[in-house]
Write an enzyme that holds these catalytic residues in place. Structure first.
Site, PDB file in Angstrom:
ATOM      1  N   ASN A 202       0.875  -1.174   0.000  1.00  0.00           N
ATOM      2  CA  ASN A 202       0.000   0.000   0.000  1.00  0.00           C
ATOM      3  C   ASN A 202       0.913   1.225   0.000  1.00  0.00           C
ATOM      4  O   ASN A 202       1.448   1.594   1.044  1.00  0.00           O
ATOM      5  CB  ASN A 202      -0.898  -0.031   1.246  1.00  0.00           C
ATOM      6  CG  ASN A 202      -1.710   1.244   1.408  1.00  0.00           C
ATOM      7  OD1 ASN A 202      -1.787   2.063   0.491  1.00  0.00           O
ATOM      8  ND2 ASN A 202      -2.311   1.410   2.580  1.00  0.00           N
TER       9      ASN A 202
ATOM     10  N   GLU B  30      -6.937   4.869   7.514  1.00  0.00           N
ATOM     11  CA  GLU B  30      -6.744   6.294   7.186  1.00  0.00           C
ATOM     12  C   GLU B  30      -7.969   6.868   6.487  1.00  0.00           C
ATOM     13  O   GLU B  30      -8.324   8.031   6.683  1.00  0.00           O
ATOM     14  CB  GLU B  30      -5.467   6.466   6.342  1.00  0.00           C
ATOM     15  CG  GLU B  30      -4.221   6.329   7.208  1.00  0.00           C
ATOM     16  CD  GLU B  30      -3.020   5.718   6.521  1.00  0.00           C
ATOM     17  OE1 GLU B  30      -2.937   5.754   5.276  1.00  0.00           O
ATOM     18  OE2 GLU B  30      -2.142   5.190   7.239  1.00  0.00           O
TER      19      GLU B  30
ATOM     20  N   LYS C  63       0.256   4.262  -0.370  1.00  0.00           N
ATOM     21  CA  LYS C  63      -0.361   5.487   0.154  1.00  0.00           C
ATOM     22  C   LYS C  63      -0.027   6.665  -0.785  1.00  0.00           C
ATOM     23  O   LYS C  63       0.079   6.447  -1.990  1.00  0.00           O
ATOM     24  CB  LYS C  63       0.085   5.740   1.601  1.00  0.00           C
ATOM     25  CG  LYS C  63      -0.154   4.486   2.460  1.00  0.00           C
ATOM     26  CD  LYS C  63      -0.019   4.699   3.933  1.00  0.00           C
ATOM     27  CE  LYS C  63      -0.241   3.354   4.642  1.00  0.00           C
ATOM     28  NZ  LYS C  63      -0.209   3.469   6.094  1.00  0.00           N
TER      29      LYS C  63
ATOM     30  N   GLY D  22       2.710  -1.026   4.278  1.00  0.00           N
ATOM     31  CA  GLY D  22       2.786   0.392   3.951  1.00  0.00           C
ATOM     32  C   GLY D  22       4.230   0.818   3.737  1.00  0.00           C
ATOM     33  O   GLY D  22       4.818   0.596   2.681  1.00  0.00           O
ATOM     34  N   GLY D  23       4.836   1.412   4.761  1.00  0.00           N
ATOM     35  CA  GLY D  23       6.179   1.973   4.667  1.00  0.00           C
ATOM     36  C   GLY D  23       7.195   1.048   4.016  1.00  0.00           C
ATOM     37  O   GLY D  23       7.982   1.473   3.152  1.00  0.00           O
TER      38      GLY D  23
ATOM     39  N   HIS E  44      -9.575   1.269   4.585  1.00  0.00           N
ATOM     40  CA  HIS E  44      -8.311   1.474   5.303  1.00  0.00           C
ATOM     41  C   HIS E  44      -8.547   2.440   6.468  1.00  0.00           C
ATOM     42  O   HIS E  44      -9.340   3.378   6.353  1.00  0.00           O
ATOM     43  CB  HIS E  44      -7.254   2.035   4.353  1.00  0.00           C
ATOM     44  CG  HIS E  44      -5.892   2.042   4.972  1.00  0.00           C
ATOM     45  ND1 HIS E  44      -5.483   3.047   5.807  1.00  0.00           N
ATOM     46  CD2 HIS E  44      -4.888   1.142   4.919  1.00  0.00           C
ATOM     47  CE1 HIS E  44      -4.258   2.764   6.241  1.00  0.00           C
ATOM     48  NE2 HIS E  44      -3.871   1.620   5.716  1.00  0.00           N
TER      49      HIS E  44
ATOM     50  N   SER F  29       3.177  -1.923  10.373  1.00  0.00           N
ATOM     51  CA  SER F  29       4.620  -1.977  10.611  1.00  0.00           C
ATOM     52  C   SER F  29       5.236  -3.348  10.335  1.00  0.00           C
ATOM     53  O   SER F  29       6.190  -3.745  10.997  1.00  0.00           O
ATOM     54  CB  SER F  29       4.951  -1.504  12.027  1.00  0.00           C
ATOM     55  OG  SER F  29       4.534  -0.154  12.194  1.00  0.00           O
TER      56      SER F  29
ATOM     57  N   GLY G 143       2.174   2.480  10.679  1.00  0.00           N
ATOM     58  CA  GLY G 143       3.119   3.583  10.510  1.00  0.00           C
ATOM     59  C   GLY G 143       3.796   4.013  11.794  1.00  0.00           C
ATOM     60  O   GLY G 143       4.421   5.070  11.852  1.00  0.00           O
TER      61      GLY G 143
ATOM     62  N   GLU H 106      -5.666  -4.784  10.538  1.00  0.00           N
ATOM     63  CA  GLU H 106      -4.657  -3.746  10.740  1.00  0.00           C
ATOM     64  C   GLU H 106      -4.949  -2.977  12.016  1.00  0.00           C
ATOM     65  O   GLU H 106      -5.751  -2.040  12.013  1.00  0.00           O
ATOM     66  CB  GLU H 106      -4.653  -2.768   9.554  1.00  0.00           C
ATOM     67  CG  GLU H 106      -4.335  -3.416   8.229  1.00  0.00           C
ATOM     68  CD  GLU H 106      -3.740  -2.407   7.253  1.00  0.00           C
ATOM     69  OE1 GLU H 106      -2.612  -2.628   6.804  1.00  0.00           O
ATOM     70  OE2 GLU H 106      -4.385  -1.394   6.959  1.00  0.00           O
TER      71      GLU H 106
HETATM   72  P1  PGA Z   1       2.612   0.420   7.630  1.00  0.00           P
HETATM   73  O1  PGA Z   1       1.163   0.610   6.962  1.00  0.00           O
HETATM   74  O2  PGA Z   1       3.158  -0.889   7.078  1.00  0.00           O
HETATM   75  O3  PGA Z   1       3.399   1.604   7.189  1.00  0.00           O
HETATM   76  O4  PGA Z   1       2.398   0.357   9.104  1.00  0.00           O
HETATM   77  C1  PGA Z   1       0.309  -0.490   6.749  1.00  0.00           C
HETATM   78  C2  PGA Z   1      -0.984  -0.001   6.167  1.00  0.00           C
HETATM   79  O5  PGA Z   1      -1.430   1.089   6.524  1.00  0.00           O
HETATM   80  O6  PGA Z   1      -1.605  -0.687   5.316  1.00  0.00           O
END
Ligand code: PGA
Length: 252
Positions: A11, A99, A13, A235-236, A97, A214, A175, A169
């Site tokens: 993802n 967010e 983002k 994500g990251g 998600h 994470s 994040g 999640e």
């Molecule tokens: P993250 O994000 O791996 O940066 O924690 C995961 C996500 O929001 O899908």
């Protein structure tokens, strides 16, 4: 993991320039072979989806959107429909998600509508659910996850999960660098699968439940070793080809 084919989905983002995206797509494509057991997908920002389609078609890597409109077409400035994503070869679309839920006010009912719109367009929704830190600390994890899941189950039925992917999640892990422990994640994954099982055992057994929050190269293996964790939503760590590929290999 056993009988379910693992899925590792990136993802991205709202990150990356056109040239960075191109380099990332090339790097991922090079590292994923069609012989790998795990399925790999990337979800770039809308504007880079045509680039993903161009770079990845014919490869073993699938692609998807991060969001979609509930509407099919019309006067919805700034929105993108499921049909448009499908038209650009998307297999997946992330729905609900955290967010989107917290920053853009998407509630359970809207998320359920988006899930339906995704399937109606021939996309596989990756349905995200998860509790906040406050909810976890006040012992509400299962209540919250059940509520988020039931909003979709009640509207679309358990059968709809034959062509859907779930992602657990925990919001406090997204994040933040604070990953759920394998045992914490497994406990919730088990809970989700049990809840599905109560309605349909076959669907529950074949449903892929990804962990997100994470996840990175160094902790992927122990998370993916859990019985009910069938992959990751990253994500990251999906923004660097080598790091992402390390997770993909851990899922293999
Ligand atoms: P993250 O994000 O791996 O940066 O924690 C995961 C996500 O929001 O899908």
């Amino acid at each position: 993991m056993g009988k379910r084919r693992p899925l590792v989905a990136g993802n991205w983002k709202m990150n990356g320039s056109r040239s960075e995206s191109a380099a990332l797509l090339d790097g991922i494509k090079k590292g994923v072979s069609s012989a790998s057991k795990a399925e790999v997908a990337v979800c770039p920002p809308y504007i880079f989806i045509s680039l993903a389609a161009k770079k990845l078609s014919g490869s073993a890597v699938a692609w998807g959107g991060q969001n979609l409109s509930v509407h099919k077409s019309g006067a919805y400035t700034g929105e993108i429909s499921g049909a448009m994503l499908k038209d650009y070869g998307c297999t997946y679309v992330i729905v609900g998600h955290s967010e989107r839920r917290t920053l853009y006010g998407e509630n359970d009912a809207l998320v359920a509508e988006k899930y339906g719109a995704a399937q109606a367009a021939g996309l596989i929704p990756i349905l995200c659910i998860g509790e906040t830190l406050h909810e976890r600390e006040s012992g509400q994890t299962e209540t919250v996850v059940a509520r988020q899941l039931d909003a979709v189950l009640d509207k679309h039925g358990v059968g709809s999960f034959r062509s859907a992917v779930m992602a657990y999640e925990p919001v406090w892990a997204i994040g933040t660098g604070k990953t759920a422990t394998p045992a914490q994640a497994q406990e919730v994954h088990r809970f989700i699968r049990h809840r599905m099982e109560a309605q349909d055992k076959t669907v529950a057994e074949s449903l892929r439940i990804l962990y997100g929050g994470s996840m990175k190269g160094s902790n992927a293996r122990e998370l993916l070793a859990q019985a009910d964790i069938d992959g990751g939503l990253i994500g990251g760590a999906s923004l660097q080809a080598e790091e992402f590929l390390t997770i993909c290999r851990a899922a293999d």
